[in-house]
Design a protein around this motif. Sequence first.
Motif, PDB file in Angstrom:
ATOM      1  N   GLN A 395       0.904  -1.265   0.020  1.00  0.00           N
ATOM      2  CA  GLN A 395      -0.019  -0.077  -0.156  1.00  0.00           C
ATOM      3  C   GLN A 395       0.887   1.477   0.050  1.00  0.00           C
ATOM      4  OE1 GLN A 395      -2.948  -0.439  -0.225  1.00  0.00           O
ATOM      5  NE2 GLN A 395      -3.274  -2.612   0.236  1.00  0.00           N
ATOM      6  N   GLY A 396       0.381   2.495  -0.467  1.00  0.00           N
ATOM      7  CA  GLY A 396       1.049   3.718  -0.284  1.00  0.00           C
ATOM      8  C   GLY A 396       1.752   3.767  -1.527  1.00  0.00           C
ATOM      9  N   ASP A 397       2.845   4.711  -1.290  1.00  0.00           N
ATOM     10  CA  ASP A 397       3.620   5.027  -2.519  1.00  0.00           C
ATOM     11  C   ASP A 397       4.757   3.779  -2.746  1.00  0.00           C
ATOM     12  OD1 ASP A 397       2.386   7.388  -2.617  1.00  0.00           O
ATOM     13  OD2 ASP A 397       4.041   8.297  -1.412  1.00  0.00           O
ATOM     14  N   ILE A 398       4.039   3.005  -3.612  1.00  0.00           N
ATOM     15  CA  ILE A 398       4.941   1.719  -3.704  1.00  0.00           C
ATOM     16  C   ILE A 398       6.204   2.117  -4.721  1.00  0.00           C
ATOM     17  CG2 ILE A 398       5.085  -0.643  -4.974  1.00  0.00           C
ATOM     18  CD1 ILE A 398       2.055  -0.844  -4.482  1.00  0.00           C
ATOM     19  N   PRO A 399       7.564   1.672  -4.254  1.00  0.00           N
ATOM     20  CA  PRO A 399       8.604   1.968  -5.111  1.00  0.00           C
ATOM     21  C   PRO A 399       8.673   1.345  -6.176  1.00  0.00           C
ATOM     22  CG  PRO A 399       9.118   1.075  -2.687  1.00  0.00           C
ATOM     23  CD  PRO A 399       7.667   0.887  -2.947  1.00  0.00           C
ATOM     24  N   SER A 400       9.671   2.080  -7.059  1.00  0.00           N
ATOM     25  CA  SER A 400       9.976   1.645  -8.347  1.00  0.00           C
ATOM     26  C   SER A 400      10.795   0.362  -8.316  1.00  0.00           C
ATOM     27  CB  SER A 400      10.399   2.818  -9.330  1.00  0.00           C
ATOM     28  OG  SER A 400      11.599   3.210  -8.645  1.00  0.00           O
ATOM     29  N   PRO A 401      11.002  -0.269  -9.499  1.00  0.00           N
ATOM     30  CA  PRO A 401      11.937  -1.563  -9.481  1.00  0.00           C
ATOM     31  C   PRO A 401      13.375  -1.031  -9.333  1.00  0.00           C
ATOM     32  CG  PRO A 401      10.220  -1.881 -11.347  1.00  0.00           C
ATOM     33  CD  PRO A 401      10.040  -0.351 -10.714  1.00  0.00           C
ATOM     34  N   ARG A 402      13.943  -1.769  -8.509  1.00  0.00           N
ATOM     35  CA  ARG A 402      15.514  -1.500  -8.292  1.00  0.00           C
ATOM     36  C   ARG A 402      16.103  -2.774  -7.865  1.00  0.00           C
ATOM     37  NH1 ARG A 402      14.118   2.865  -4.067  1.00  0.00           N
ATOM     38  NH2 ARG A 402      12.548   3.035  -5.406  1.00  0.00           N
ATOM     39  N   ALA A 403      17.566  -2.463  -8.009  1.00  0.00           N
ATOM     40  CA  ALA A 403      18.609  -3.339  -7.745  1.00  0.00           C
ATOM     41  C   ALA A 403      19.812  -2.834  -6.816  1.00  0.00           C
ATOM     42  CB  ALA A 403      19.002  -4.451  -8.532  1.00  0.00           C
ATOM     43  N   GLY A 404      20.514  -3.544  -5.999  1.00  0.00           N
ATOM     44  CA  GLY A 404      21.639  -2.750  -5.417  1.00  0.00           C
ATOM     45  C   GLY A 404      21.205  -1.894  -4.547  1.00  0.00           C
ATOM     46  N   HIS A 405      20.006  -1.777  -3.922  1.00  0.00           N
ATOM     47  CA  HIS A 405      19.790  -0.923  -2.899  1.00  0.00           C
ATOM     48  C   HIS A 405      20.114  -1.296  -1.446  1.00  0.00           C
ATOM     49  CE1 HIS A 405      16.507  -3.636  -4.167  1.00  0.00           C
ATOM     50  NE2 HIS A 405      16.223  -3.344  -2.848  1.00  0.00           N
ATOM     51  N   ALA A 406      20.120  -0.480  -0.355  1.00  0.00           N
ATOM     52  CA  ALA A 406      20.413  -0.806   0.897  1.00  0.00           C
ATOM     53  C   ALA A 406      19.276  -0.539   1.852  1.00  0.00           C
ATOM     54  CB  ALA A 406      21.657   0.113   1.334  1.00  0.00           C
ATOM     55  N   GLY A 407      19.053  -1.252   2.764  1.00  0.00           N
ATOM     56  CA  GLY A 407      18.024  -1.006   3.801  1.00  0.00           C
ATOM     57  C   GLY A 407      18.377  -1.206   5.159  1.00  0.00           C
ATOM     58  N   VAL A 408      17.876  -0.545   6.114  1.00  0.00           N
ATOM     59  CA  VAL A 408      18.038  -0.723   7.534  1.00  0.00           C
ATOM     60  C   VAL A 408      16.756  -0.466   8.279  1.00  0.00           C
ATOM     61  CG1 VAL A 408      18.721   1.522   7.735  1.00  0.00           C
ATOM     62  CG2 VAL A 408      19.596   0.084   9.462  1.00  0.00           C
ATOM     63  N   THR A 409      16.500  -1.203   9.476  1.00  0.00           N
ATOM     64  CA  THR A 409      15.283  -1.025  10.149  1.00  0.00           C
ATOM     65  C   THR A 409      15.567  -0.164  11.285  1.00  0.00           C
ATOM     66  OG1 THR A 409      15.733  -3.150  11.283  1.00  0.00           O
ATOM     67  CG2 THR A 409      14.397  -3.323   9.548  1.00  0.00           C
ATOM     68  N   VAL A 410      14.462   0.534  11.590  1.00  0.00           N
ATOM     69  CA  VAL A 410      14.392   1.536  12.956  1.00  0.00           C
ATOM     70  C   VAL A 410      12.887   1.232  13.493  1.00  0.00           C
ATOM     71  CG1 VAL A 410      14.349   3.936  13.732  1.00  0.00           C
ATOM     72  CG2 VAL A 410      15.856   3.110  11.993  1.00  0.00           C
ATOM     73  N   GLY A 411      12.866   0.324  14.680  1.00  0.00           N
ATOM     74  CA  GLY A 411      11.725  -0.037  14.919  1.00  0.00           C
ATOM     75  C   GLY A 411      10.916  -0.791  13.863  1.00  0.00           C
ATOM     76  N   GLU A 412       9.610  -0.569  13.691  1.00  0.00           N
ATOM     77  CA  GLU A 412       8.812  -1.152  12.700  1.00  0.00           C
ATOM     78  C   GLU A 412       8.998  -0.616  11.291  1.00  0.00           C
ATOM     79  OE1 GLU A 412       4.699   0.892  13.535  1.00  0.00           O
ATOM     80  OE2 GLU A 412       4.799  -1.281  13.938  1.00  0.00           O
ATOM     81  N   ASN A 413       9.800   0.397  11.220  1.00  0.00           N
ATOM     82  CA  ASN A 413      10.149   1.055   9.867  1.00  0.00           C
ATOM     83  C   ASN A 413      11.214   0.349   9.185  1.00  0.00           C
ATOM     84  OD1 ASN A 413       7.688   2.708  10.157  1.00  0.00           O
ATOM     85  ND2 ASN A 413       9.022   4.137  11.481  1.00  0.00           N
ATOM     86  N   TRP A 414      11.083   0.273   7.934  1.00  0.00           N
ATOM     87  CA  TRP A 414      12.350  -0.202   7.114  1.00  0.00           C
ATOM     88  C   TRP A 414      12.732   0.963   6.043  1.00  0.00           C
ATOM     89  CZ3 TRP A 414      11.732  -4.918   3.291  1.00  0.00           C
ATOM     90  CH2 TRP A 414      13.155  -5.344   2.782  1.00  0.00           C
TER      91      TRP A 414
END
Length: 681
Positions: A395-414
């Motif tokens: 739901q919401g602003d669904i991101p566009s396709p991508r590869a090589g991205h980085a992620g980190v979690t803060v609480g329940e937010n990614w």
Amino acid sequence: MPMARASSGLAYPERFYAAAAYAGFGGSPNSSKAVISKFQNDVALLLYGLYQQATVGPCSVPKPRAWNPLEQSKWTSWHGLGNMASTEAMRLFVKILEEEEPGWYSTVPEFVVEPVVDVEMNVSSLKNPKSESVTQNGNSFPEPKTISIENGGMETQDKDVVLEGLGSVGVYGQWVQPSISGQRPKARYEHGAAVVQDKMYIFGGNHNGRYLNDLQVLDLRNLTWSRIEVKARPESLESLSPVPMAPCAGHSLIPWENKLISIAGHTKDPSETVTVKAFDLQTCHWSTLKTYGKPPVSRGGQSVTLAGSTLVMFGGEDANRALLNDFHILDLETMTWDEIEAAIGVPPSPRSDHAAAVHAERYLLIFGGGSHATCFNDLHVLDLQNMEWSKPMQQGDIPSPRAGHAGVTVGENWFIAGGGNNKSGVSETVVLNMSTLVWSVVTTVQGRVPLASEGLSLVVSSYNGEDILVSFGGYNGRYSNEVYVLKPSHKSTLQSKIMEMAVPDSGTALHNTTNATRDIESEVEAGQEGKLREIIMDNIDSESLNVKSEENKERLLTALKAEKEELEGSLTKEKLMSLKLKQELAEAETQNTDLTKELQSIRGQLAAEQSRCFKLEVDVAELRQKLQTMETLQKELELLQRQKAASEQAALDAKQKQRSGGVWGWLAGTPTSQKTDEASE
């Protein structure tokens, strides 16, 4: 292919134009003078042909006259490329230049090359705007940059704003490039990054198609870079073995018990299976950890996520560039691999360079990634308790396709930053509420900055009780060693809550798992209190309007007090039951710990017995060999005995024959003794 997936090729044409300027093509004022003259003639001619093919297209000019051999050779080199695509010509140009001059890119001046190209990638103009630089600690660095934020106005990075470390970040929801001191690491992407005690560690990565093995650290308290000198490992540890760290990229770096665990990754000479290596932050040495079970096949570009005391690995690309979608778990307490082959549901398609996160230590989320032909923006969830894959609705602003991205979690937010697709880098930094599966955009950068690149790292640190995201490196046509920080605001959380109210079904996407006994206690208290309020309100609604006398009111209050006391008694019983469950859970955890220790002890005993068994097998083999030798000797002895018996029998027969001859002589009238006397005379 995803944009920077071609470490052997090009993600953007800028690298080609920088190489062309270095080689003396294009007439750039910053290019080296006659650098191409030091190459061999055939190399220079091939570079000329590739440059013309990339910038102009296939050769359509007539062949020059024979009396001009240089122009004729240049025409032959260009014409021989036929209809080669301009992008392929760019790729080959850079590849040949890197083979001839491996360190050319580090000598290119700090200027931005922005070619204006049409759909067919034919160049119409080339701009080389210069950027001013400052000198710091003997190193030349560009001035702090200005990043245009789409939903936050213009954000100017002024070095005078920086006060001390992460405490200087006063802006929420926007990327800031702080002032950094110390010797910066070599620019890179596909490296590993981890935070331990206010320090960000960077290991390995890819620079100019070459793998790195250095270990750098950024002190987040004063934002100072330093390099860690790796020491030799003590030889007293039996479970570890000394190892010279091979350069690698596409690996995962995980902090665990004052160690940095480096797992998987691409190397020049890959092994057959995934290796697990650890850097001890106290002794400053690398070691290879011994693992049990069946290890996964070697790979890079996988995701490795820490869930409790286990590492969860998914996907990646093996040494033969085959994409994977297998799922493995490494127990860090027993160092045992476990491959999950019987998961329910449909797993994600094979991919690499995706992002993964674990929510509530139960749900593994996989987002994006790429294959050899396309990039993805799908979201998959694996329930680690039920081992069931699902593909929930986003739901919401669904991101566009991508590869090589980085992620980190803060609480329940990614939070997810960077990445690329088939055309360019991704400029949006997005956040996913993992409980509601609602996406929202945190901020958007404009221009070709490291935040819109592939292979960057993203970690989270804490300062004065506030979480701050830290990004490093990346590749978007240029390798980066820049640091950016972002202090998340509550705006993304509020947007997710608004979307949750607008979409009723989104709240059932994932069930948060917390401590079981705490849930029982809170649910009992809330349920009983809610029931009490419900009874009171029902009685007031139905009877209070009819109560007209003090006597009826007292009766009602007495009844309500009795019900309240009854409910409080029931609540007390439930609390006692909850306390008992807590005690049972503690006992179960203690028993589990004891069983784990016993298992490790048994494994040690089994290893010792296995060693003893192996020694016994060797002894048995030696005894069998001796037995075979004894059997051979026994056969030879029996043969000699038979030969001896035969010889004795022959001698006996000869004596008997001689005696029988004497008897016949006696019968003939000549005794044997007489014959003997006659013979002696």
